[in-house]
Motif scaffolding. Structure first.
Motif, PDB file in Angstrom:
ATOM      1  N   SER A 205       0.730  -1.036  -0.047  1.00  0.00           N
ATOM      2  CA  SER A 205       0.061   0.047  -0.050  1.00  0.00           C
ATOM      3  C   SER A 205       0.930   1.162  -0.173  1.00  0.00           C
ATOM      4  O   SER A 205       1.925   1.248   0.577  1.00  0.00           O
ATOM      5  CB  SER A 205      -1.043   0.057   1.206  1.00  0.00           C
ATOM      6  OG  SER A 205      -1.506  -1.146   1.129  1.00  0.00           O
ATOM      7  N   GLY A 206       0.365   2.460  -0.585  1.00  0.00           N
ATOM      8  CA  GLY A 206       0.999   3.510  -0.763  1.00  0.00           C
ATOM      9  C   GLY A 206       0.275   4.679  -0.156  1.00  0.00           C
ATOM     10  O   GLY A 206      -0.964   4.344   0.114  1.00  0.00           O
ATOM     11  N   GLY A 207       0.728   6.022  -0.634  1.00  0.00           N
ATOM     12  CA  GLY A 207      -0.072   7.150  -0.321  1.00  0.00           C
ATOM     13  C   GLY A 207      -1.365   7.146  -1.042  1.00  0.00           C
ATOM     14  O   GLY A 207      -2.211   7.843  -0.613  1.00  0.00           O
ATOM     15  N   TYR A 208      -1.461   6.534  -2.386  1.00  0.00           N
ATOM     16  CA  TYR A 208      -2.634   6.909  -3.021  1.00  0.00           C
ATOM     17  C   TYR A 208      -3.679   5.557  -3.244  1.00  0.00           C
ATOM     18  O   TYR A 208      -4.371   5.313  -4.238  1.00  0.00           O
ATOM     19  CB  TYR A 208      -2.321   7.650  -4.702  1.00  0.00           C
ATOM     20  CG  TYR A 208      -1.805   8.975  -4.076  1.00  0.00           C
ATOM     21  CD1 TYR A 208      -2.613   9.982  -3.822  1.00  0.00           C
ATOM     22  CD2 TYR A 208      -0.327   9.282  -4.356  1.00  0.00           C
ATOM     23  CE1 TYR A 208      -2.147  11.176  -3.603  1.00  0.00           C
ATOM     24  CE2 TYR A 208      -0.056  10.746  -4.375  1.00  0.00           C
ATOM     25  CZ  TYR A 208      -0.752  11.853  -3.775  1.00  0.00           C
ATOM     26  OH  TYR A 208      -0.442  12.928  -3.667  1.00  0.00           O
ATOM     27  N   GLY A 209      -3.103   4.559  -2.870  1.00  0.00           N
ATOM     28  CA  GLY A 209      -3.725   3.434  -3.213  1.00  0.00           C
ATOM     29  C   GLY A 209      -2.915   2.204  -2.775  1.00  0.00           C
ATOM     30  O   GLY A 209      -1.972   2.035  -1.929  1.00  0.00           O
ATOM     31  N   SER A 210      -3.484   1.080  -3.253  1.00  0.00           N
ATOM     32  CA  SER A 210      -2.875  -0.380  -2.952  1.00  0.00           C
ATOM     33  C   SER A 210      -2.415  -1.192  -4.306  1.00  0.00           C
ATOM     34  O   SER A 210      -3.256  -1.005  -5.427  1.00  0.00           O
ATOM     35  CB  SER A 210      -3.734  -1.259  -2.082  1.00  0.00           C
ATOM     36  OG  SER A 210      -4.228  -0.386  -1.007  1.00  0.00           O
ATOM     37  N   VAL A 211      -1.771  -2.101  -4.121  1.00  0.00           N
ATOM     38  CA  VAL A 211      -1.361  -2.965  -5.256  1.00  0.00           C
ATOM     39  C   VAL A 211      -1.287  -4.228  -4.966  1.00  0.00           C
ATOM     40  O   VAL A 211      -1.094  -4.960  -3.736  1.00  0.00           O
ATOM     41  CB  VAL A 211       0.422  -2.784  -5.619  1.00  0.00           C
ATOM     42  CG1 VAL A 211       0.665  -3.634  -6.561  1.00  0.00           C
ATOM     43  CG2 VAL A 211       0.573  -1.276  -5.699  1.00  0.00           C
ATOM     44  N   TYR A 212      -2.362  -4.893  -5.951  1.00  0.00           N
ATOM     45  CA  TYR A 212      -2.821  -6.428  -5.822  1.00  0.00           C
ATOM     46  C   TYR A 212      -2.033  -7.079  -6.830  1.00  0.00           C
ATOM     47  O   TYR A 212      -1.757  -6.821  -7.920  1.00  0.00           O
ATOM     48  CB  TYR A 212      -4.221  -6.437  -5.784  1.00  0.00           C
ATOM     49  CG  TYR A 212      -4.987  -5.882  -4.638  1.00  0.00           C
ATOM     50  CD1 TYR A 212      -5.388  -6.439  -3.485  1.00  0.00           C
ATOM     51  CD2 TYR A 212      -5.381  -4.235  -4.743  1.00  0.00           C
ATOM     52  CE1 TYR A 212      -6.135  -5.852  -2.518  1.00  0.00           C
ATOM     53  CE2 TYR A 212      -5.863  -3.946  -3.837  1.00  0.00           C
ATOM     54  CZ  TYR A 212      -6.267  -4.482  -2.734  1.00  0.00           C
ATOM     55  OH  TYR A 212      -7.120  -3.887  -1.851  1.00  0.00           O
ATOM     56  N   LYS A 213      -1.868  -8.475  -6.489  1.00  0.00           N
ATOM     57  CA  LYS A 213      -1.472  -9.562  -7.724  1.00  0.00           C
ATOM     58  C   LYS A 213      -2.729 -10.079  -8.195  1.00  0.00           C
ATOM     59  O   LYS A 213      -3.661 -10.354  -7.492  1.00  0.00           O
ATOM     60  CB  LYS A 213      -0.678 -10.625  -6.940  1.00  0.00           C
ATOM     61  CG  LYS A 213      -0.220 -11.818  -7.855  1.00  0.00           C
ATOM     62  CD  LYS A 213       0.283 -12.896  -6.884  1.00  0.00           C
ATOM     63  CE  LYS A 213       0.831 -14.045  -8.028  1.00  0.00           C
ATOM     64  NZ  LYS A 213       1.355 -15.236  -7.147  1.00  0.00           N
ATOM     65  N   GLY A 214      -2.836  -9.859  -9.503  1.00  0.00           N
ATOM     66  CA  GLY A 214      -4.138 -10.228 -10.430  1.00  0.00           C
ATOM     67  C   GLY A 214      -3.576 -11.653 -11.167  1.00  0.00           C
ATOM     68  O   GLY A 214      -2.515 -11.485 -11.836  1.00  0.00           O
ATOM     69  N   ILE A 215      -4.333 -12.551 -11.172  1.00  0.00           N
ATOM     70  CA  ILE A 215      -4.081 -13.892 -11.885  1.00  0.00           C
ATOM     71  C   ILE A 215      -5.313 -13.969 -12.790  1.00  0.00           C
ATOM     72  O   ILE A 215      -6.413 -14.191 -12.533  1.00  0.00           O
ATOM     73  CB  ILE A 215      -3.845 -15.129 -11.148  1.00  0.00           C
ATOM     74  CG1 ILE A 215      -2.826 -15.053 -10.008  1.00  0.00           C
ATOM     75  CG2 ILE A 215      -3.717 -16.351 -12.220  1.00  0.00           C
ATOM     76  CD1 ILE A 215      -2.613 -16.289  -9.139  1.00  0.00           C
ATOM     77  N   PHE A 216      -5.107 -13.822 -14.309  1.00  0.00           N
ATOM     78  CA  PHE A 216      -6.132 -13.831 -15.135  1.00  0.00           C
ATOM     79  C   PHE A 216      -6.313 -15.140 -15.649  1.00  0.00           C
ATOM     80  O   PHE A 216      -5.495 -15.981 -15.740  1.00  0.00           O
ATOM     81  CB  PHE A 216      -5.717 -12.511 -16.265  1.00  0.00           C
ATOM     82  CG  PHE A 216      -6.146 -11.417 -15.540  1.00  0.00           C
ATOM     83  CD1 PHE A 216      -7.159 -10.612 -15.981  1.00  0.00           C
ATOM     84  CD2 PHE A 216      -4.955 -10.718 -15.005  1.00  0.00           C
ATOM     85  CE1 PHE A 216      -6.950  -9.082 -15.376  1.00  0.00           C
ATOM     86  CE2 PHE A 216      -4.958  -9.642 -14.572  1.00  0.00           C
ATOM     87  CZ  PHE A 216      -6.041  -8.960 -14.742  1.00  0.00           C
ATOM     88  N   PRO A 217      -7.360 -15.562 -16.507  1.00  0.00           N
ATOM     89  CA  PRO A 217      -7.870 -16.634 -16.808  1.00  0.00           C
ATOM     90  C   PRO A 217      -6.796 -17.398 -17.917  1.00  0.00           C
ATOM     91  O   PRO A 217      -6.925 -18.556 -18.036  1.00  0.00           O
ATOM     92  CB  PRO A 217      -9.234 -16.548 -17.443  1.00  0.00           C
ATOM     93  CG  PRO A 217      -9.966 -15.334 -16.675  1.00  0.00           C
ATOM     94  CD  PRO A 217      -8.918 -14.423 -16.428  1.00  0.00           C
ATOM     95  N   ASN A 218      -6.108 -16.531 -18.422  1.00  0.00           N
ATOM     96  CA  ASN A 218      -5.153 -16.943 -19.516  1.00  0.00           C
ATOM     97  C   ASN A 218      -3.919 -17.210 -18.970  1.00  0.00           C
ATOM     98  O   ASN A 218      -2.912 -17.581 -19.548  1.00  0.00           O
ATOM     99  CB  ASN A 218      -5.082 -15.924 -20.508  1.00  0.00           C
ATOM    100  CG  ASN A 218      -4.502 -14.498 -20.123  1.00  0.00           C
ATOM    101  OD1 ASN A 218      -4.298 -14.523 -18.762  1.00  0.00           O
ATOM    102  ND2 ASN A 218      -4.197 -13.755 -20.989  1.00  0.00           N
ATOM    103  N   GLY A 219      -3.816 -17.188 -17.479  1.00  0.00           N
ATOM    104  CA  GLY A 219      -2.523 -17.562 -16.802  1.00  0.00           C
ATOM    105  C   GLY A 219      -1.761 -16.280 -16.551  1.00  0.00           C
ATOM    106  O   GLY A 219      -0.754 -16.624 -15.843  1.00  0.00           O
ATOM    107  N   MET A 220      -1.956 -15.201 -17.128  1.00  0.00           N
ATOM    108  CA  MET A 220      -1.034 -14.098 -17.185  1.00  0.00           C
ATOM    109  C   MET A 220      -1.256 -13.407 -15.640  1.00  0.00           C
ATOM    110  O   MET A 220      -2.375 -13.489 -14.990  1.00  0.00           O
ATOM    111  CB  MET A 220      -1.141 -13.155 -18.263  1.00  0.00           C
ATOM    112  CG  MET A 220      -1.307 -13.596 -19.464  1.00  0.00           C
ATOM    113  SD  MET A 220       0.600 -14.028 -19.834  1.00  0.00           S
ATOM    114  CE  MET A 220       1.356 -12.381 -19.785  1.00  0.00           C
TER     115      MET A 220
END
Length: 479
Positions: A205-220
């Motif tokens: 998390s930072g001053g303006y928001g948060s960062v998430y890990k995202g796993i998409f259906p194509n495996g990316m």
């Protein structure tokens, strides 16, 4: 001998350089090649039709260039091709083929070419529907103006609702300009990829928001930076990152893949860095970087800053350079990230004023007192980060107070007892290479002192810094 005459060449990887020019017809002479990666250069012109002669080619990436024209039909005749990426060029004029090897490709291979059409991009080609008969031509004459009018009306309505502060009106996901986007992406896709923004996928998390890990259906796997729009300045931070990163290309900058935005939600999809941040590797238990790894990361950061300060048409100053904004990929290569506070200096402009306050401890004296922003300001931040990397002391450590700062501590100790300030996990007095390491780190910290002088004009510029730290590494490896 020309590169294209190497008929027995099997693998060609020239990605992430600054190559310019076009691909010649001789491109098709590489009879035995099976792997070609020319991505992330500045190649222009069209893709030669002779690409169809490369019958052994299995992997082709021409992504992130400036290639124009249509996709040659001959590309569909490559019987061995299993992967192709032509995304983020300026390709136009026609429909993406849907036969041969193209049957196995996804939209990711072609996104960022705004004029391409076809089922893979979810943009049907207009010719398919409107140019088959006189009746279809008549429909085109009627419905195109009507559609334009309706779009204009819808734009006016959305604009008016935004002016009234109605934040519940949905809009389509918008992408960054063509050079940086791989795909349009919706809020629902982002939500699913993060499992509803679950805390188990929270990377930071930072001053303006948060960062998430995202796993998409194509495996990316992507890092998804979600901006907290309730915080003042979040909109500006999002716009700044889009503005700064839309055309920047460097191996040591975190790459923006695409964006997702509507009236209630703004997010950036970024390269996922599996090894976290330099902050984590410098201060967390169970993490350790050896001498060469630390040197290489500092060279990576210096390379990125040299590009931002001297290698791009517009001067870019990062404005919040610190270890948590240096991310490490699977090979521990450093990537500078988070351009939410970045400033662009116009032509002939070398200094600007700002009211935005960066992280205390890393900001130059002139930044903190009168808000002056310049390239030399972030040479200072870089110098502080170098000190932190090799001493394992944060510049805002409780020991630094009153008349003692990170810089004065290093300055005084370097001349008296340098071994007392170097990270104890980096070197042991009894080891064979102790003196060699001591000399190397002393040289690095001396360089950091030249980056952090009180007067900006006395500081080195990033070209000089990069040359010096590379020289220090070479000296260390020679001895």
């Amino acid at each position: 001998m020309s590169l294209w005459n190497l008929k027995d060449l099997l693998v060609l990887n020239l990605s992430d350089n600054s190559l310019v020019g076009s691909l010649p017809p001789d491109f098709g002479n590489l009879n035995h090649i099976w792997f070609i990666d020319l991505s992330r250069n500045h190649l222009s012109g069209s893709i030669p039709s002779t690409v169809g002669d490369l019958q052994n080619l299995a992997y082709l990436s021409l992504a992130y260039n400036e290639l124009q024209g249509s996709i040659p039909e001959s590309l569909g005749k490559l019987i061995s091709l299993v992967y192709a990426n032509l995304s983020n060029n300026i390709l136009s004029e026609g429909e993406i083929p849907s036969k041969g090897p193209f049957l196995s490709f996804t939209s990711q291979s072609f996104m960022g070419n705004e004029e391409l059409c076809g089922d893979l991009l979810f943009r049907p080609c207009m010719t398919r529907f409107f140019h088959q008969s006189r009746r279809s031509k008549l429909l085109l004459i009627i419905f195109v103006p009507l559609g334009a009018s309706l779009m204009a009306l819808a734009s006016i309505i959305v604009f008016m609702l935004r002016r009234r502060g109605n934040r519940n009106v949905p809009t389509q996901a918008e992408s960054l300009p063509a050079r940086t986007t791989l795909a349009r992406i919706s809020y629902i896709e982002v939500e699913r990829a993060t499992q509803g923004f679950d805390q188990c996928n929270l990377l930071g998390s930072g001053g303006y928001g948060s960062v998430y890990k995202g796993i998409f259906p194509n495996g990316m796997v992507w890092a998804i930076k979600v901006f907290n729009l309730q915080i003042e300045g979040a909109f500006k931070s999002f716009d700044s990152e889009c503005e700064v990163l839309r055309n920047l290309r460097h191996r040591n900058l975190t790459k923006v893949i695409t964006s997702c935005t509507n009236l209630d939600f703004k997010a950036l999809l970024l390269e996922y860095m599996p090894n976290g941040s330099l902050e984590q590797w410098s201060h967390s238990d169970g993490y350790f970087l050896n001498m060469i790894q630390r040197l290489d990361i500092m060279i990576d950061v210096a390379s990125a800053l040299e590009y931002l300060h001297h290698g791009y048409a517009t001067i870019v100053v990062h404005s919040d350079l610190k270890p948590s904004n240096v991310l490490l990929d699977e090979r521990l290569i450093g990537h500078v990230s988070d351009f939410g506070l970045a400033k662009l200096l116009g032509e002939g402009e070398s200094i600007a004023h700002t009211r935005t306050l960066a992280t205390m401890g890393y900001i130059a004296p002139e930044y903190g007192t009168v808000g002056l922003v310049s390239r030399r300001c972030y040479v200072y931040s870089y110098g502080i980060m170098v000190m932190e990397t090799f001493t394992r002391k944060r510049p805002y450590d409780e020991m630094f107070k009153e008349n003692l700062s990170m810089r004065s501590w290093v300055y005084n100790s370097l001349r008296a007892a340098p071994e007392e300030i170097i990270d104890v996990t980096l070197m042991e007095p009894e080891e064979i290479d102790f003196q060699k390491k001591l000399l190397c780190v002393s040289s690095i910290l001396e360089l950091a002192l030249h980056c952090t002088t009180e007067t900006p004009n006395e500081r080195l510029n990033m070209k000089e810094v990069l040359a010096n730290i590379k020289k220090i590494k070479l000296e260390f490896l020679r001895k």
